[in-house]
Write a protein that holds these residues in place. Sequence first.
Motif: not given
Length: 570
Positions: A99-114
């Motif tokens: 993404s262009k900017l980081p996203v909070r983990y609980f709103e971030d599919a990449a963070a959740i999936g990883s």
Amino acid sequence: MHSKIIGARAYNQRSTEGLSAVDTHGHGTHTASTVAGRVVGNISLGGLAAGTARGAVPGARLAIYKVCWEDLCSDADMLAAFDDAVADGVDVISFSIGSKLPVRYFEDAAAIGSFHAMRGGVLTSAAAGNSGLDGGSVSNVAPWMLSVAASSTDRRLVDKLVLGNGKTIVGTSINIFPKLTKAPLVFPVNGSCEAESLAVAGRSYKGKILLCTWWNNGTGPVRVGAAGAVMVTYEPDVAWQVSLPGVMVTQDQLNGILAYVNKTRNPVGTIHTSEAVFDSEAPIVAGFSSPGPNMITPQILKPDLSAPGIDILAAWSPVSSVPRRGVAYNIDSGTSMACPHATGAAAYVKSFHPDWSPAMIMSALITTATPMDPSRNRGGGELAYGAGQLNPERARDPGLVYDARVGDYVRMLCAQGYNSTQLQLVTGSNDATPCHPGRRGSAADLNYPTMAVHAAPGKNFTAHFPRTVTNVGLPGSVYVAKILDSRPGLIAVAVSPRKLAFSQLHQRMSFTVAVSGALHAGNEFFSAAVVWSDGQCTCKFCNYTIYVFPCLSESEKCELEQISYNILFN
């Protein structure tokens, strides 16, 4: 011989009509072949960058999960692909999406999936983003995933414009067209080479070289019949594709060309075909690569490390129309190209250590990275390139590693103030131990190869970072800590104990890094390293930087007139 691609899935929650895993763009083929492409000799893009190519781990096989359609990647599709990949038994996930900017983990599919992948023993290697000089724009910053910046290789692609007065301008481009000789140089109205602007101007540009004040891929000049184009780029370290003979130059170079045009009756120029030259300055972090600080968990330095991501030649989908249909190999740039290099290195390390956790593999890659020279890289030092340049050969035998498991990351999320609902969104499980209201701790306590703390300029501070390392080298190893300080006396760093004496393999020992002092100026940053050595193998595994950055959010209370400061370690 086994098949290279052993399976492929496609995901599209919006429509299942015509669902196919075939790569119609080229990006997926390029990144996949960078990870695991076999050795192929005598390849190039139209003769450019010719040679032998191979992926990072040519013996590996690929499972493909297509989640992006026309540059749109849905969260639901990504989450489904992560879970399927783990269930399918993959060893490492390569995630060239950002993404262009980081996203909070609980709103971030990449963070959740990883996170789900990490829980299943699978490391996710991810692109750090291509937002360039914007501080704090690094993405994919969850500490359970590897965030990879892009850097240059020792091969640079250049192009030359020779003016009628004999002066040669060296720029960049991926220009495989034949040499364009002595065509008239013309500055279009307002310097715009967009198709709409050129059409409105009502002038004839057929057979001429247009001088454009902004980069484009040349489609505008092509539509009006131009023979070539000279375009301004703000990323002179990267060569981009052009649709006609063209060269990209800096604004200063264009000003020099315009000076020649304005004082010459019939100005002409010759555009050569691009060529590959040796770059002794490499590796240097790419101008487009998103830098830190980590705006979601500022106690951890992101990106983690850098890997080759500029002008990378790799396989291309034959059904892609970019740069033209039927091209088997293409040159592309981005942290998307850097990510699969690190993914391959992770797979290489895992092949030697199949029982290592994702955190241990990450630690091996980060702590053995080759330090980069901040004076030869754009501002921010480690905030731009992390620990340094990926070094796969050293990573297979790091000596010491940091380990972290699901419970460690949950405690870190609790320390960041996550409530039970947010925690469940990340972990995907009701079994996660809820955060203890009276035992918040600090995200800085996570057993990670990076450490950070907020500090304010002119104000004394002291911070402590407990860490635990696991001996994966030799039984009976004794390590002694040495502090390498680029500016001695500015900040005090102490390690306790200074000696770690191991009696056996896989033994764990703890130490604490204490940092104290004060920043003298608002924009000052500081780099140093803690190096552990056993007298035979030197293991760099704690490197840090102090950097000033703005508040993380409008709601956060920042010290000293809404400015917060960070000490970043790697």
